[in-house]
Every structure is written in C-alpha cells, then in structure tokens.
Design a protein around this motif. Structure first.
Motif, PDB file in Angstrom:
ATOM      1  N   HIS A 146       0.818  -1.202   0.000  1.00  0.00           N
ATOM      2  CA  HIS A 146       0.000   0.000   0.000  1.00  0.00           C
ATOM      3  C   HIS A 146       0.858   1.261   0.000  1.00  0.00           C
ATOM      4  N   THR A 147       1.966   1.195  -0.680  1.00  0.00           N
ATOM      5  CA  THR A 147       2.783   2.403  -0.813  1.00  0.00           C
ATOM      6  C   THR A 147       2.082   3.438  -1.677  1.00  0.00           C
ATOM      7  N   GLU A 148       1.068   3.008  -2.447  1.00  0.00           N
ATOM      8  CA  GLU A 148       0.361   3.965  -3.299  1.00  0.00           C
ATOM      9  C   GLU A 148      -0.575   4.853  -2.493  1.00  0.00           C
ATOM     10  N   TYR A 149      -0.936   4.463  -1.267  1.00  0.00           N
ATOM     11  CA  TYR A 149      -1.741   5.353  -0.424  1.00  0.00           C
ATOM     12  C   TYR A 149      -1.342   5.166   1.037  1.00  0.00           C
ATOM     13  N   PRO A 150      -1.279   6.254   1.802  1.00  0.00           N
ATOM     14  CA  PRO A 150      -0.942   6.156   3.229  1.00  0.00           C
ATOM     15  C   PRO A 150      -2.162   5.779   4.065  1.00  0.00           C
ATOM     16  N   VAL A 151      -1.898   5.247   5.258  1.00  0.00           N
ATOM     17  CA  VAL A 151      -2.939   4.886   6.216  1.00  0.00           C
ATOM     18  C   VAL A 151      -2.677   5.649   7.510  1.00  0.00           C
ATOM     19  N   TYR A 152      -3.696   6.352   8.011  1.00  0.00           N
ATOM     20  CA  TYR A 152      -3.567   7.177   9.219  1.00  0.00           C
ATOM     21  C   TYR A 152      -4.439   6.593  10.326  1.00  0.00           C
ATOM     22  N   TYR A 153      -3.961   6.752  11.570  1.00  0.00           N
ATOM     23  CA  TYR A 153      -4.657   6.184  12.727  1.00  0.00           C
ATOM     24  C   TYR A 153      -4.778   7.232  13.833  1.00  0.00           C
ATOM     25  N   ILE A 154      -5.861   7.138  14.615  1.00  0.00           N
ATOM     26  CA  ILE A 154      -5.961   7.841  15.888  1.00  0.00           C
ATOM     27  C   ILE A 154      -6.395   6.820  16.933  1.00  0.00           C
ATOM     28  N   ALA A 196      -5.010  15.283  14.737  1.00  0.00           N
ATOM     29  CA  ALA A 196      -5.445  14.077  15.439  1.00  0.00           C
ATOM     30  C   ALA A 196      -5.054  14.166  16.901  1.00  0.00           C
ATOM     31  N   VAL A 197      -6.044  14.049  17.797  1.00  0.00           N
ATOM     32  CA  VAL A 197      -5.784  14.171  19.236  1.00  0.00           C
ATOM     33  C   VAL A 197      -6.212  12.894  19.945  1.00  0.00           C
ATOM     34  N   ASP A 198      -5.554  12.623  21.057  1.00  0.00           N
ATOM     35  CA  ASP A 198      -5.926  11.510  21.926  1.00  0.00           C
ATOM     36  C   ASP A 198      -7.060  11.994  22.824  1.00  0.00           C
ATOM     37  N   ALA A 199      -8.297  11.768  22.401  1.00  0.00           N
ATOM     38  CA  ALA A 199      -9.458  12.332  23.092  1.00  0.00           C
ATOM     39  C   ALA A 199      -9.664  11.734  24.466  1.00  0.00           C
ATOM     40  N   GLN A 200      -9.068  10.563  24.731  1.00  0.00           N
ATOM     41  CA  GLN A 200      -9.310   9.874  26.002  1.00  0.00           C
ATOM     42  C   GLN A 200      -8.696  10.614  27.198  1.00  0.00           C
ATOM     43  N   ILE A 201      -7.776  11.519  26.944  1.00  0.00           N
ATOM     44  CA  ILE A 201      -7.121  12.212  28.058  1.00  0.00           C
ATOM     45  C   ILE A 201      -7.348  13.719  27.999  1.00  0.00           C
ATOM     46  N   LEU A 202      -8.220  14.185  27.124  1.00  0.00           N
ATOM     47  CA  LEU A 202      -8.486  15.624  27.045  1.00  0.00           C
ATOM     48  C   LEU A 202      -9.094  16.154  28.336  1.00  0.00           C
ATOM     49  N   ASP A 203      -9.900  15.348  29.010  1.00  0.00           N
ATOM     50  CA  ASP A 203     -10.526  15.781  30.262  1.00  0.00           C
ATOM     51  C   ASP A 203      -9.772  15.280  31.485  1.00  0.00           C
ATOM     52  N   GLY A 204      -8.567  14.739  31.276  1.00  0.00           N
ATOM     53  CA  GLY A 204      -7.734  14.337  32.410  1.00  0.00           C
ATOM     54  C   GLY A 204      -7.069  15.549  33.046  1.00  0.00           C
ATOM     55  N   ARG A 205      -6.410  15.316  34.159  1.00  0.00           N
ATOM     56  CA  ARG A 205      -5.703  16.409  34.830  1.00  0.00           C
ATOM     57  C   ARG A 205      -4.536  16.860  33.960  1.00  0.00           C
ATOM     58  N   VAL A 231      -9.140  19.965   9.748  1.00  0.00           N
ATOM     59  CA  VAL A 231     -10.123  18.961  10.150  1.00  0.00           C
ATOM     60  C   VAL A 231      -9.664  18.382  11.482  1.00  0.00           C
ATOM     61  N   LEU A 232     -10.526  18.406  12.484  1.00  0.00           N
ATOM     62  CA  LEU A 232     -10.209  17.867  13.808  1.00  0.00           C
ATOM     63  C   LEU A 232     -10.635  16.405  13.862  1.00  0.00           C
ATOM     64  N   LEU A 233      -9.708  15.532  14.254  1.00  0.00           N
ATOM     65  CA  LEU A 233      -9.967  14.102  14.386  1.00  0.00           C
ATOM     66  C   LEU A 233      -9.936  13.736  15.871  1.00  0.00           C
ATOM     67  N   THR A 234     -11.047  13.226  16.383  1.00  0.00           N
ATOM     68  CA  THR A 234     -11.143  12.822  17.784  1.00  0.00           C
ATOM     69  C   THR A 234     -12.004  11.568  17.864  1.00  0.00           C
ATOM     70  N   HIS A 235     -11.502  10.564  18.568  1.00  0.00           N
ATOM     71  CA  HIS A 235     -12.297   9.340  18.662  1.00  0.00           C
ATOM     72  C   HIS A 235     -13.595   9.595  19.422  1.00  0.00           C
TER      73      HIS A 235
END
Length: 534
Positions: A146-154, A196-205, A231-235
């Motif tokens: 899949h070098t013809e297209y990238p794959v992104y993760y959050i 892309a943000v790690d939404a699981q810790i946005l409301d942490g201390r 574009v904002l990416l948040t799980h």
C-alpha cells in the motif's frame, strides 16, 4: 409441480441467495449506492473545481472495527462460540474492505480508533494476535502493498484506555505507538491539515504528562499559521446536549452523556462525549472546518456553535456488524487539492458522503426464513404430476365453488343430492389423497303379493311380518359386517398414513441432500474466496 422441478426451484433460490448475501451485496456501494462527493456536487455549489478528478484527494474513513476477543460478550477464551463470532465478524469487515471500500480507489485511508475490543487488558501475546487479525482484515500484512496510499490512525478508548489507566499501565501506550504511531499528531492531505488528538485524556488532569502533551499539540496548532483549512480528528465526539437530534441516518436511540470516574483519584474511567468546557476550548484553538469522530457506533451529524462560526461534526458509525449497529457504514471524503478554492470557501474544502455496508444480520435472517420455507415445501408440497399453475388454478376454483355454495344456498342442494352417497378417502402410492363418491346400497322394501300395503301406515299380514323379521335380521347382520369392515378400513387407513409420513420424510431427506450437494460447496467457496492470505 414434480419433485425434480421443486428441487430445482429451491436449489436456484438458495444459489441466488448465497451469491447475493456472500458476494453481490458487497458490490452495491461502489456500483450503485455511493460515490465520491466531489463527483456529485449539490445544485447550489459555486466551486469551479467540483467534479474535477484532479481537484480532490480521495480519503476513505473507517471507525470502530473493535475486533472481538476474550473480553467480548463474556465468552470463554478460545471457545467455539468466540471463535465462530470472531470468524464471521472478521470475514464481514474483510469483505467490506476489499469489495466495498477499495473499489473506490482511495488516495488515503483514515481509521478513527477502537481497533480492538479489550486492547488495554490483553496480554502482549493476545494483543499481537489481535494486531495480526487487524492487519489481515484490512489487507495491511505488508505495508509495501500500500505504498500507493498512506494509512492514518488515531487511538480509541478500547486501544489505549483513559487517563486513569495510563499511570499504572504505561506499556499500553508504548505498544500502541510502536505499531500505529503517535497518539497526538498532525498531517496534511491535499490542501487540508488534519489534527489528530488523543481524546481519552483531554478531560484528564492537565498536570499529567500525557494530558499535557495533547494540549501542547493543540496550542501549537493554534499558534501556527492558519493558511489551510483544518479537520479535527477525535475518537470521542465533542459535547452535545442530551437528546440531540443526530439526523436521518441514525438507526439507534440517541446516547446521552455519561461519565464514570475512579474512586481513587476521580480520574475519568469512561465517557460518552468530551465535556462541554474541553469541547469549546478545543474548537476555539483549532478552528476546524469539520470534526470527524467515532466511539458512538452509530451515525450522527450535528452543528456546533463556535465563536468563529458553525462547525459540522460527523460521527461515523462502526464498520462492524457485531457492535450494535444493524447498518454498518464508512465515509468518503473529498479533500480539496486546490489552494484557491480552499481560501475562498474553506467550508467546501472537505466534502463528505456517508456510505452503508450490507446489513449482515438481515442476510442471516433471510437464510433462516429460506430454510424454513424449504422444509415446509418439501414436506407438504403435493406430489402429483400436475403442473404448478394447474394446481394453483384448481385450488382457486375449489375456493370459488365453496364460497358460491355458502353464499347462494348451493350447500343445501348439494346436501340433498349427496345424502344417499358417501365419500371414501383413497391414497395412492405417491401419497396424494383422492375422494371417491359411492352410493349407499340400502335394502329395498318389496310389497307382499298376499296383501295390500298402505303407504304411511303399513298393514302387514303374518307372512309380511315374517318377511320383515327376516329383513331386520339381515339388517343386523349387514350392520355388524359394516362395523367390521369400517374397523378394518380404519386400520388400513392408519397404516397407509404412517407409510405416507415415512415416505414424505425419506423424500424430504433425499431432496435436502440434493439441495445441500449443490449449494454447500458454493457457500464454502464464497466463504473463503477472499479470506486466505495473498
């Protein structure tokens, strides 16, 4: 309809059902029901490059595959039930990815989190096994393919957990980042920047290191140049009021906010949405033109009122049919690749199209109904050699005759005509019942030649009386013989019916064997045609 014709019809019905349910249904999105949004612009669109193949970068978006493991549904590890559930769930997503998503030829693929079900609680060996399944399902075994297209993760909460978990299980984050990259990052597709943000810790201390790193990225984004739309990416979706309407594409009831905290340090252990304060702060700093989220497992589209204007959020439904959504889905993004268009109309820099996958649960329900119909047809369908339409016409004519007889008094006439007749059930060798009309042979009263016979009040002479006594005796004998013959007939009929039942069961088993011989190999071929590694 003959047995051979009925068997052929059922074989064809099963073959068509299997071909559609196991293959053709996955061809529907790319062929008929879905397309890239820039190829179908709205009538009010004023963008000059809409419809231009080179003006947009094509991105496929998937959310919440959530591969089943020992933490799913309370099933025992390595049990047969868990193995079958994993196989059919993985197979559905594998088919959907190969036959429904890749035919669109995306330039990039974006995953919105929750790749595993019990990710934070799996051992390293179990986690690696789930990772291998994930790569196989989405054809990522060898990245070179899949070098013809990238794959992104959050990350999702089922991948890395919430802030309450990170302090005593730091290895959860390290093994995730080793395979999927940083939990907080930014990248550019076309002329649009994705945050892309790690939404699981946005409301942490925020004093915690991980929470601080997430907000540090957000602040860096806010201080940087804002030349390209974002574009904002948040799980986890942004805050929404309880009972907020999610649009016509939602199929399940709306889920309201729910936050669980640990008893030790009051850290968040689970939440349905980011809190209102964090959501507003995030929008004010990032200033996105679009928000993409997952976590909810069902589709939801709403508009947030931010200080700088309205922001649309699309919550993408799960791609799996085992996660509470009967209508799995994915999303197609057309991301602008032209600078002028994004500067003049940033809200149109990213176009969206929601696409639905086959309803696997409904397909299995159809298989079950077809199996019931097959059994009933084989057990109770008449075995005469008459054609199908002839039998239908005969049945309709019989019902018409019954209705007309009941409505117009034909029943009384028929009763008078048939009172001297009886109907006897005759069963042929093929198990079909026929009614034979027979006359009642009653004794005939003959007048004695030796005396008159008065109609209405009989006057009989002694000789006639003797004759009458003889007649009564003969009637008794005849009655006894009729009773004996009726008993014999009943026994014979009972044996005949038992024989017919056995014959029908044998015939049903034989015809089922023929249907299975034709369709089981077809099903197995369709079942595994895409599953083996390539």
């Amino acid at each position: 309809m003959k047995q051979a014709e009925l068997t052929g019809l059922l074989c064809a019905a099963w073959a068509i059902s299997l071909l559609y349910g196991e293959m053709l249904a996955y061809w529907v999105p790319p062929l008929w029901s879905c397309s890239w949004p820039h190829l179908n612009p709205p009538p009010t669109s004023t963008m000059g490059d809409v419809g231009d193949q080179n003006g947009y970068v094509k991105v496929a978006v998937l959310a919440d595959p959530q591969l089943m493991d020992r933490t799913s549904h309370g099933l025992p590890p390595k049990s047969f039930a868990l193995g079958m559930a994993q196989f059919y769930t993985d197979l559905f997503m594998h088919r959907a990815y190969l036959s429904s998503i890749l035919p669109f030829k995306p330039d990039a693929v974006l995953f919105l989190g929750d790749y595993f079900d019990g990710g934070p609680y799996l051992s390293d060996e179990e986690w690696q096994d789930s990772l291998n399944r994930f790569k196989h399902i989405f054809d990522l075994k060898t990245q070179e393919k899949h070098t013809e297209y990238p794959v992104y993760y959050i990350p999702g909460n089922h991948d890395v957990g919430y802030a309450s978990l990170h302090s005593h299980k730091p290895e959860v984050l390290s093994r995730y980042e080793r395979e999927f990259g940083k939990t907080n990052h930014r990248f550019t597709v076309g002329k649009v920047e994705f945050i892309a943000v790690d939404a699981q810790i946005l409301d942490g201390r925020q004093l915690e290191r991980n929470a601080s790193s997430t907000w540090d990225l957000v602040k860096d984004v806010s201080l940087g140049s804002h030349s390209n739309p974002r574009v904002l990416l948040t799980h986890i979706p942004l805050y929404r009021r309880d009972w907020t309407y999610c649009g016509p594409n939602r199929n399940s009831p709306v889920i309201n906010q729910r936050i669980q905290r640990t008893t030790e340090n009051q850290e968040i252990a689970y939440q349905n949405y980011i809190t209102e304060e964090s959501s507003n702060y995030l929008l004010d700093l990032v200033k996105p033109v679009l928000v993409l989220s997952g976590h909810d497992h069902d589709q939801c589209t709403l508009v947030h009122k931010a200080k700088f204007g309205d922001v649309v959020e699309h919550t993408v439904g799960t791609v799996s049919w085992q996660q509470g959504n009967l209508h799995p889905s994915f999303m197609l993004l057309s991301v602008s690749n032209v600078t002028n268009s994004t500067a003049s109309n940033p809200q149109k820099a990213v176009l969206t199209e929601l696409c639905f996958l086959p309803m696997q649960t409904h397909i299995y329900i159809w298989y079950l109904l077809l199996f019931v119909v097959t059994l009933l047809a084989l057990l109770f369908w008449p075995t005469s050699s008459k054609s199908f339409w002839h039998q239908i016409c005969g049945t309709i004519g019989h019902f018409k005759h019954l209705i007309s007889s009941n409505l117009f008094g034909g029943a009384t006439k028929e009763k008078n005509e048939d009172e001297n007749f009886v109907y006897e059930e005759i069963w042929d060798a093929e198990g079909t019942m026929h009614l034979i009309k027979k006359s009642l042979d009653g004794p005939t009263n003959r007048s004695s030649d030796k005396g008159p016979v008065v109609r209405g009040s009989a006057v009989m002479r002694p000789t006639a009386k003797i004759q009458n006594q003889d007649f009564e005796v003969s009637m008794d004998v005849d009655t006894n013989s009729d009773v004996g013959s009726n008993v014999k007939l009943a026994l014979k009929t009972s044996k005949s019916r038992t024989k017919i039942v056995i014959q029908r069961l044998v015939r049903t088993l034989r015809m089922l064997t023929v249907i299975a011989t034709v369709n089981v190999p077809l099903y197995m071929m369709l079942l595994f045609k895409d599953w083996n590694d390539k």
